[in-house]
Design a protein around this motif. Sequence first.
Motif, PDB file in Angstrom:
ATOM      1  N   THR A   8       0.819  -1.219   0.000  1.00 40.06           N
ATOM      2  CA  THR A   8       0.000   0.000   0.000  1.00 40.06           C
ATOM      3  C   THR A   8       0.848   1.261   0.000  1.00 40.06           C
ATOM      4  OG1 THR A   8      -0.114  -0.019   2.421  1.00 40.06           O
ATOM      5  CG2 THR A   8      -1.862  -1.154   1.209  1.00 40.06           C
ATOM      6  N   GLU A   9       2.131   1.118   0.327  1.00 34.12           N
ATOM      7  CA  GLU A   9       3.030   2.257   0.308  1.00 34.12           C
ATOM      8  C   GLU A   9       4.459   1.791   0.076  1.00 34.12           C
ATOM      9  OE1 GLU A   9       2.781   4.202   4.099  1.00 34.12           O
ATOM     10  OE2 GLU A   9       4.112   2.748   5.069  1.00 34.12           O
ATOM     11  N   PHE A  10       5.286   2.729  -0.379  1.00 33.87           N
ATOM     12  CA  PHE A  10       6.703   2.456  -0.605  1.00 33.87           C
ATOM     13  C   PHE A  10       7.539   3.341   0.320  1.00 33.87           C
ATOM     14  CE2 PHE A  10       4.741   1.390  -4.710  1.00 33.87           C
ATOM     15  CZ  PHE A  10       5.234   0.113  -4.900  1.00 33.87           C
ATOM     16  N   VAL A  11       8.705   2.843   0.677  1.00 36.36           N
ATOM     17  CA  VAL A  11       9.663   3.609   1.471  1.00 36.36           C
ATOM     18  C   VAL A  11      10.780   4.074   0.549  1.00 36.36           C
ATOM     19  CG1 VAL A  11      11.287   3.577   3.392  1.00 36.36           C
ATOM     20  CG2 VAL A  11       9.150   2.278   3.545  1.00 36.36           C
ATOM     21  N   CYS A  95       2.653   7.190  -5.630  1.00 42.00           N
ATOM     22  CA  CYS A  95       3.838   6.736  -6.362  1.00 42.00           C
ATOM     23  C   CYS A  95       3.518   6.602  -7.848  1.00 42.00           C
ATOM     24  CB  CYS A  95       4.317   5.406  -5.792  1.00 42.00           C
ATOM     25  SG  CYS A  95       5.807   4.746  -6.568  1.00 42.00           S
ATOM     26  N   MET A  96       2.385   5.974  -8.160  1.00 44.30           N
ATOM     27  CA  MET A  96       1.977   5.825  -9.558  1.00 44.30           C
ATOM     28  C   MET A  96       1.695   7.189 -10.197  1.00 44.30           C
ATOM     29  SD  MET A  96       2.154   2.597 -10.234  1.00 44.30           S
ATOM     30  CE  MET A  96       3.491   2.401  -9.030  1.00 44.30           C
ATOM     31  N   GLY A  97       1.107   8.102  -9.392  1.00 41.56           N
ATOM     32  CA  GLY A  97       0.842   9.446  -9.897  1.00 41.56           C
ATOM     33  C   GLY A  97       2.110  10.202 -10.202  1.00 41.56           C
ATOM     34  N   GLN A  98       3.101  10.084  -9.314  1.00 42.61           N
ATOM     35  CA  GLN A  98       4.374  10.752  -9.550  1.00 42.61           C
ATOM     36  C   GLN A  98       5.063  10.184 -10.786  1.00 42.61           C
ATOM     37  OE1 GLN A  98       7.975  10.059  -7.051  1.00 42.61           O
ATOM     38  NE2 GLN A  98       7.827  12.232  -6.554  1.00 42.61           N
ATOM     39  N   LEU A  99       5.023   8.870 -10.935  1.00 48.04           N
ATOM     40  CA  LEU A  99       5.613   8.230 -12.115  1.00 48.04           C
ATOM     41  C   LEU A  99       4.959   8.741 -13.396  1.00 48.04           C
ATOM     42  CD1 LEU A  99       7.415   5.898 -13.334  1.00 48.04           C
ATOM     43  CD2 LEU A  99       5.379   4.468 -13.134  1.00 48.04           C
ATOM     44  N   VAL A 156       1.926   4.652 -21.382  1.00 48.16           N
ATOM     45  CA  VAL A 156       2.546   3.345 -21.629  1.00 48.16           C
ATOM     46  C   VAL A 156       3.425   2.946 -20.443  1.00 48.16           C
ATOM     47  CG1 VAL A 156       4.176   2.082 -23.087  1.00 48.16           C
ATOM     48  CG2 VAL A 156       2.432   3.541 -24.128  1.00 48.16           C
ATOM     49  N   GLN A 157       4.218   3.890 -19.938  1.00 44.64           N
ATOM     50  CA  GLN A 157       5.078   3.599 -18.794  1.00 44.64           C
ATOM     51  C   GLN A 157       4.253   3.191 -17.576  1.00 44.64           C
ATOM     52  OE1 GLN A 157       7.915   3.287 -20.316  1.00 44.64           O
ATOM     53  NE2 GLN A 157       9.204   4.759 -19.262  1.00 44.64           N
ATOM     54  N   LEU A 158       3.164   3.907 -17.336  1.00 41.73           N
ATOM     55  CA  LEU A 158       2.319   3.597 -16.180  1.00 41.73           C
ATOM     56  C   LEU A 158       1.696   2.210 -16.306  1.00 41.73           C
ATOM     57  CD1 LEU A 158       0.966   4.542 -13.552  1.00 41.73           C
ATOM     58  CD2 LEU A 158      -0.899   5.456 -14.957  1.00 41.73           C
ATOM     59  N   LEU A 159       1.208   1.878 -17.501  1.00 39.91           N
ATOM     60  CA  LEU A 159       0.582   0.570 -17.704  1.00 39.91           C
ATOM     61  C   LEU A 159       1.580  -0.571 -17.490  1.00 39.91           C
ATOM     62  CD1 LEU A 159      -1.655   1.308 -20.828  1.00 39.91           C
ATOM     63  CD2 LEU A 159      -2.361   1.090 -18.434  1.00 39.91           C
ATOM     64  N   PHE A 160       2.875  -0.296 -17.743  1.00 39.96           N
ATOM     65  CA  PHE A 160       3.897  -1.315 -17.545  1.00 39.96           C
ATOM     66  C   PHE A 160       3.963  -1.762 -16.084  1.00 39.96           C
ATOM     67  CE2 PHE A 160       6.643   0.068 -21.393  1.00 39.96           C
ATOM     68  CZ  PHE A 160       5.896  -0.769 -22.216  1.00 39.96           C
ATOM     69  N   VAL A 161       3.833  -0.820 -15.158  1.00 38.61           N
ATOM     70  CA  VAL A 161       4.121  -1.127 -13.755  1.00 38.61           C
ATOM     71  C   VAL A 161       2.888  -1.180 -12.857  1.00 38.61           C
ATOM     72  CG1 VAL A 161       6.423  -0.122 -13.920  1.00 38.61           C
ATOM     73  CG2 VAL A 161       4.520   1.312 -13.183  1.00 38.61           C
ATOM     74  N   ASP A 173      15.401   2.245  -3.285  1.00 39.74           N
ATOM     75  CA  ASP A 173      16.666   2.957  -3.077  1.00 39.74           C
ATOM     76  C   ASP A 173      16.768   4.108  -4.073  1.00 39.74           C
ATOM     77  OD1 ASP A 173      19.143   3.727  -2.235  1.00 39.74           O
ATOM     78  OD2 ASP A 173      20.232   2.086  -3.208  1.00 39.74           O
ATOM     79  N   HIS A 174      15.882   5.082  -3.885  1.00 38.19           N
ATOM     80  CA  HIS A 174      15.814   6.231  -4.798  1.00 38.19           C
ATOM     81  C   HIS A 174      15.059   7.337  -4.071  1.00 38.19           C
ATOM     82  CE1 HIS A 174      16.095   8.240  -8.620  1.00 38.19           C
ATOM     83  NE2 HIS A 174      16.480   7.136  -9.243  1.00 38.19           N
ATOM     84  N   PHE A 175      15.006   8.530  -4.699  1.00 40.98           N
ATOM     85  CA  PHE A 175      14.243   9.617  -4.089  1.00 40.98           C
ATOM     86  C   PHE A 175      12.928   9.864  -4.824  1.00 40.98           C
ATOM     87  CE2 PHE A 175      16.945  11.555  -7.283  1.00 40.98           C
ATOM     88  CZ  PHE A 175      16.123  12.496  -7.904  1.00 40.98           C
ATOM     89  N   ILE A 176      12.699   9.137  -5.925  1.00 39.22           N
ATOM     90  CA  ILE A 176      11.448   9.241  -6.668  1.00 39.22           C
ATOM     91  C   ILE A 176      10.978   7.837  -7.066  1.00 39.22           C
ATOM     92  CG2 ILE A 176      11.830  11.547  -7.638  1.00 39.22           C
ATOM     93  CD1 ILE A 176      12.858  10.221 -10.172  1.00 39.22           C
ATOM     94  N   CYS A 177       9.708   7.758  -7.450  1.00 38.54           N
ATOM     95  CA  CYS A 177       9.178   6.513  -8.006  1.00 38.54           C
ATOM     96  C   CYS A 177       9.481   6.497  -9.496  1.00 38.54           C
ATOM     97  CB  CYS A 177       7.671   6.432  -7.775  1.00 38.54           C
ATOM     98  SG  CYS A 177       7.200   6.171  -6.063  1.00 38.54           S
ATOM     99  N   ASP A 178      10.366   5.609  -9.906  1.00 40.23           N
ATOM    100  CA  ASP A 178      10.734   5.541 -11.316  1.00 40.23           C
ATOM    101  C   ASP A 178      10.622   4.102 -11.802  1.00 40.23           C
ATOM    102  OD1 ASP A 178      11.419   6.537 -13.756  1.00 40.23           O
ATOM    103  OD2 ASP A 178      13.454   7.114 -13.220  1.00 40.23           O
ATOM    104  N   MET A 179      10.789   3.906 -13.105  1.00 41.01           N
ATOM    105  CA  MET A 179      10.507   2.623 -13.724  1.00 41.01           C
ATOM    106  C   MET A 179      11.374   1.497 -13.177  1.00 41.01           C
ATOM    107  SD  MET A 179       7.984   2.964 -15.738  1.00 41.01           S
ATOM    108  CE  MET A 179       8.134   1.386 -16.562  1.00 41.01           C
ATOM    109  N   TYR A 180      12.681   1.621 -13.278  1.00 41.19           N
ATOM    110  CA  TYR A 180      13.553   0.516 -12.914  1.00 41.19           C
ATOM    111  C   TYR A 180      13.488   0.142 -11.434  1.00 41.19           C
ATOM    112  CZ  TYR A 180      15.642   0.455 -17.573  1.00 41.19           C
ATOM    113  OH  TYR A 180      15.840   0.329 -18.920  1.00 41.19           O
TER     114      TYR A 180
END
Length: 315
Positions: A8-11, A95-99, A156-161, A173-180
């Motif tokens: 439900t959440e990411f750190v 997180c999905m919204g930021q991505l 397309v990126q959002l649908l991937f994840v 291990d990042h400061f943003i929600c990103d693909m990898y």
Amino acid sequence: MEYSNNVTEFVLLGLTQNSGGQKALFVIFLLIYLVTMVGNLLIVVTVLASPSLGSPMYLFLVYLSLIDAVYSNVISPKLIIDLASAQKTISFSACMGQLFLEHLFGGAEIFLLVAMAYDRYVAICKPLHYMTIMNRQVCILLLVVSSAGGFVHSLVQLLFVYNLPYCGPNVIDHFICDMYPLLELACTDTYFLGLTVVANGGVICTVIFICLLTSYGVILNSLKTHSQEGRRKALSTCCSHITVVILFFVPCIFMYVRPVSHLSVDKFISVGYTVITPLLNPLIYTLRNSEMTDAMKKLWCRKFGIDRLRMCHSY
């Protein structure tokens, strides 16, 4: 074996775990954010308030500044808040919204830089037909296409994840929600999905980057037939555009041209195109553009009623 998404959440671990380093970075990124917002909004206000800046180039520059301002609001506030907080969490939906927003405005900027390169090509290589070719309808169409391109890329990126199973862990291990980083947390094999991300991100960035450099090479080569003053002005404008293109595309290519993997340097490279580039864009486009700096000085003088000063009369 079936997996369900029970996350439900990411750190977010952020840029550093050192408390002293976090305090220093908090001040640095807060200042960068404030300067970024002021710089980009100043460009928007200056162009809109200056009749002399009515060419299509400045319309594109206003749109670029707006993209950078909104893009900064997607990334920087969360980064700054996390640097001052003990709990660095983000909900799954946020997180999905930021991505989505990150890739929406990043993708729109990629296509906008292509439109700006085309605008400079027409202005320099076909100056007599410039206003006919780059009429208002064409400019609006290019802006709409840039926005639509960013939206499709982001969707397309959002649908991937979005529909991937996340069953733990939930530490990024990042400061943003990103693909990898998100693909690495998924409870399934993401190798082929990672290759699709490379095609949708890295390959597109690389091809566009090469095309842009080639187009600017053609533009610079055509300057041989221009007058010395024309060459100087065109060269100054093109160098600004090329600088922005390099600053934006090189980090993006480094991040997305490889299969799914995590390198310790990734999050610091990400700072380049998510935080630093929106700060540098207004500086690059104003300091090397005499028309823009003159318009800003005139606007400053009118705003504060100091037209009697010598510096104002000189403009």
